[in-house]
Design a protein around this motif. Structure first.
Motif, short mmCIF file in Angstrom:
data_model
loop_
_atom_site.label_atom_id
_atom_site.label_comp_id
_atom_site.label_asym_id
_atom_site.label_seq_id
_atom_site.Cartn_x
_atom_site.Cartn_y
_atom_site.Cartn_z
N ILE A 1 1.03 -1.17 0.05
CA ILE A 1 -0.08 -0.05 -0.03
C ILE A 1 0.83 1.22 0.15
CG2 ILE A 1 -1.76 1.28 1.23
CD1 ILE A 1 -2.71 -1.43 2.23
N LEU A 2 0.50 2.31 -0.97
CA LEU A 2 1.33 3.24 -1.09
C LEU A 2 1.14 4.19 0.22
CD1 LEU A 2 0.78 4.48 -4.86
CD2 LEU A 2 2.79 3.39 -3.73
N LYS A 3 1.98 4.99 0.45
CA LYS A 3 1.72 6.08 1.57
C LYS A 3 0.77 7.08 1.13
CE LYS A 3 6.84 5.86 3.32
NZ LYS A 3 7.87 6.68 3.39
N ARG A 4 0.20 7.94 2.13
CA ARG A 4 -0.95 8.46 1.68
C ARG A 4 -0.81 9.96 1.98
NH1 ARG A 4 -0.27 4.10 3.56
NH2 ARG A 4 -0.42 4.88 5.63
N GLY A 5 -1.23 11.10 1.14
CA GLY A 5 -1.38 12.53 1.26
C GLY A 5 0.25 12.84 1.14
N GLU A 6 0.55 13.90 1.93
CA GLU A 6 1.76 14.59 1.84
C GLU A 6 3.10 13.34 2.02
OE1 GLU A 6 2.05 17.85 4.74
OE2 GLU A 6 0.38 18.97 3.60
N LYS A 7 2.64 12.48 2.62
CA LYS A 7 3.81 11.42 2.86
C LYS A 7 4.32 10.79 1.55
CE LYS A 7 3.00 10.25 7.82
NZ LYS A 7 2.84 9.45 8.72
N LEU A 8 3.38 10.87 0.68
CA LEU A 8 3.76 10.16 -0.67
C LEU A 8 4.29 11.29 -1.64
CD1 LEU A 8 3.61 7.69 -2.60
CD2 LEU A 8 1.26 8.40 -3.03
N ASN A 9 5.32 11.19 -2.11
CA ASN A 9 5.89 12.07 -2.70
C ASN A 9 6.88 11.21 -3.93
OD1 ASN A 9 7.72 14.01 -4.23
ND2 ASN A 9 7.89 15.15 -2.11
N LEU A 10 5.96 11.26 -5.02
CA LEU A 10 6.49 10.51 -6.28
C LEU A 10 8.00 11.01 -6.82
CD1 LEU A 10 3.33 9.60 -7.77
CD2 LEU A 10 4.50 8.08 -6.28
N GLU A 11 8.05 12.37 -6.66
CA GLU A 11 9.07 13.23 -7.21
C GLU A 11 10.44 12.75 -6.65
OE1 GLU A 11 7.99 17.21 -7.66
OE2 GLU A 11 6.44 16.81 -9.11
N THR A 12 10.43 12.61 -5.41
CA THR A 12 11.80 12.54 -4.74
C THR A 12 12.18 11.06 -4.18
OG1 THR A 12 10.53 12.83 -2.32
CG2 THR A 12 11.57 14.80 -3.52
N ALA A 13 10.95 10.14 -4.46
CA ALA A 13 11.28 8.60 -4.17
C ALA A 13 12.26 8.18 -5.00
CB ALA A 13 9.81 8.10 -4.27
N GLN A 14 13.24 7.13 -4.08
CA GLN A 14 14.30 6.53 -4.76
C GLN A 14 14.25 5.23 -4.63
OE1 GLN A 14 17.93 8.52 -3.35
NE2 GLN A 14 17.61 10.25 -4.45
N THR A 15 13.49 4.81 -3.42
CA THR A 15 13.58 3.23 -3.11
C THR A 15 12.23 2.91 -2.90
OG1 THR A 15 13.77 3.44 -0.64
CG2 THR A 15 15.86 3.31 -2.15
N GLU A 16 11.78 1.71 -2.70
CA GLU A 16 10.31 1.45 -2.25
C GLU A 16 9.97 1.77 -1.14
OE1 GLU A 16 8.87 -2.86 -0.89
OE2 GLU A 16 8.66 -2.83 -3.27
#
Length: 419
Positions: free
Chosen positions: A67-82
């Motif tokens: 399950i993906l993180k929600r709201g502000e915790k989910l930042n696709l632009e800065t994500a580097q690892t799972e």
């Protein structure tokens, strides 16, 4: 874009006839297990991803619905690892959530604690007959009892339940992980290789003894170790008492008390059970979960591939949460497999209430409708199962459909009077 009518791949809609059987079996499970002192609990379907990925769940950890993180915790632009994207997942069994539950609530629970859980789990598996990506599990577990009374009670409760459902002549296969390890140690395999050896051994029922030997050889294991390992199984085939044979042959390679423990369980269950089944020591029984530490068991039914129930002792899992080991043992029945067998056999729920349909012609005045509803309510109060529905133009087809759903009596109400 048009909406999709079909369920998501690996999921299924449950029709009324199956739902009736499922409700009946769940009711029987609760009634039977409560009679053995098990207490119903419920845990969330979502668990912390760290709990689900702690290298205790074997192959199931590869099948997690993450399950993906929600709201502000989910930042696709800065994500580097799972780990930057995922923080939780759907549970793949009920054992990991139970261990977390117990570690969080142990101070307020009796000791030992006998837990009953019924609920859906999810695995991103390849769908096939009898196997879905969402399915129900029914578990009983005893936490805080280090003695084999836990195993005895679990086997008695599970076999009693299966007997009530109508299963006869099934086989309870029983083994101990300590015996598996003792056989591997005696044969000269390195401890780090045990899990790989057990995975191959688990295929014995499909490829036979020679097939196991060939696969061990193809995986680079020493010929001397393979020959000694195969020799144990050949000796078991000739022995009258397999447990006693291994206890004598393995000597110091077998952890003290393992053989006696298994003997006591078998004797106690055989002496007290009321169900019709065979209890059989099975030195090839492995169970896939790496969290098992002692006794393991599975139940097989003739004519049905695979097992319909399984479990064992897992004394180290709660300690992963608390830092202090807690003895634990559990047995899970394959709820979906049991329902599949019952459906294939044309099972009918016993003692079902008579189902009556009141068919009312459209356009009746409120007085007639009120009379119908009052009569229906009086019948329901008396214990009858009554459906009130508007009469269709094609009354014959409507009755055929209701008959297929189990309605055996029909009363018809018209605008003028009851005909």
């Amino acid at each position: 874009m048009a909406l999709v009518k079909k369920p998501v791949t690996g999921m299924k809609d449950i029709q009324p006839a199956e739902m009736q059987i499922r409700d009946y079996v769940i009711g029987l499970i609760k009634e039977t297990y409560k009679g053995f002192g098990f207490t119903p609990i419920e845990t969330p379907c979502v668990e912390n991803i760290a709990n689900l990925s702690n290298k205790q769940g074997g192959e199931n950890e590869k099948l997690i619905f993450k399950i993906l993180k929600r709201g502000e915790k989910l930042n696709l632009e800065t994500a580097q690892t799972e780990a930057d994207l995922v923080d939780s997942g759907l549970r793949y069994d009920l054992t990991v959530p139970l261990s977390r539950y117990y570690s969080n609530n142990a101070a307020n629970l009796p000791k030992p604690f006998k837990a009953l859980q019924i609920g859906p789990v999810w695995r991103a598996d390849r769908p096939q007959k009898g196997r879905f990506r969402q399915f129900y599990q029914c578990d009983i577990d005893i936490l805080g009892d280090p003695t084999n009374l836990a195993e005895i009670e679990l086997i008695l409760a599970t076999t009693t339940l299966l007997g009530k459902v109508g299963f006869k002549g099934f086989t309870v296969h029983i083994n101990d992980r300590r015996i598996l390890k003792g056989m591997a140690k005696y044969s000269g395999f390195d401890e780090a290789q045990y899990d790989e050896v057990f995975i191959i051994l688990d295929k014995m029922d499909k490829i036979g003894l020679d097939g196991v030997a060939k696969e061990l050889a193809s995986n680079g294991f020493a010929e001397e170790s393979i020959e000694r390992y195969m020799g144990l199984f050949k000796g078991l085939n000739e022995a009258e008492d397999g447990v006693a044979y291994l206890a004598e042959t393995l000597g110091d390679c077998l952890e003290g008390g393992a053989a006696e423990n298994l003997k006591q369980i078998c004797e106690a269950v055989t002496a007290t059970t009321q169900a019709s089944f065979k209890l059989q020591f099975d030195p090839t029984l492995v169970r896939g979960m790496s969290y098992y530490t002692g006794t393991i068991f599975e139940i097989g039914v003739e004519g049905f591939p695979g097992s319909i129930a399984g479990g064992g002792r897992y004394d180290k899992m709660v300690g992963k949460f608390t830092g202090m080991e807690t003895p634990a043992c559990g047995f899970s029945i394959g709820f979906e497999r049991i329902v599949t067998i019952l459906l294939d056999e044309g099972f009918t729920v016993p003692g079902s209430k008579e189902k009556i349909a009141y068919l009312v012609e459209k356009g009746v005045d409120s007085k007639v409708l009120g009379t119908v509803l009052q009569e229906a309510m009086a019948g329901r109060a008396a214990g009858q199962q009554i459906l009130v529905a508007w009469m269709n133009k094609n009354k014959k087809f409507q009755k055929e459909q209701l008959t297929a759903e189990g309605y055996s009596e029909f009363k018809e109400f018209y605008k003028e009077a009851l005909k």
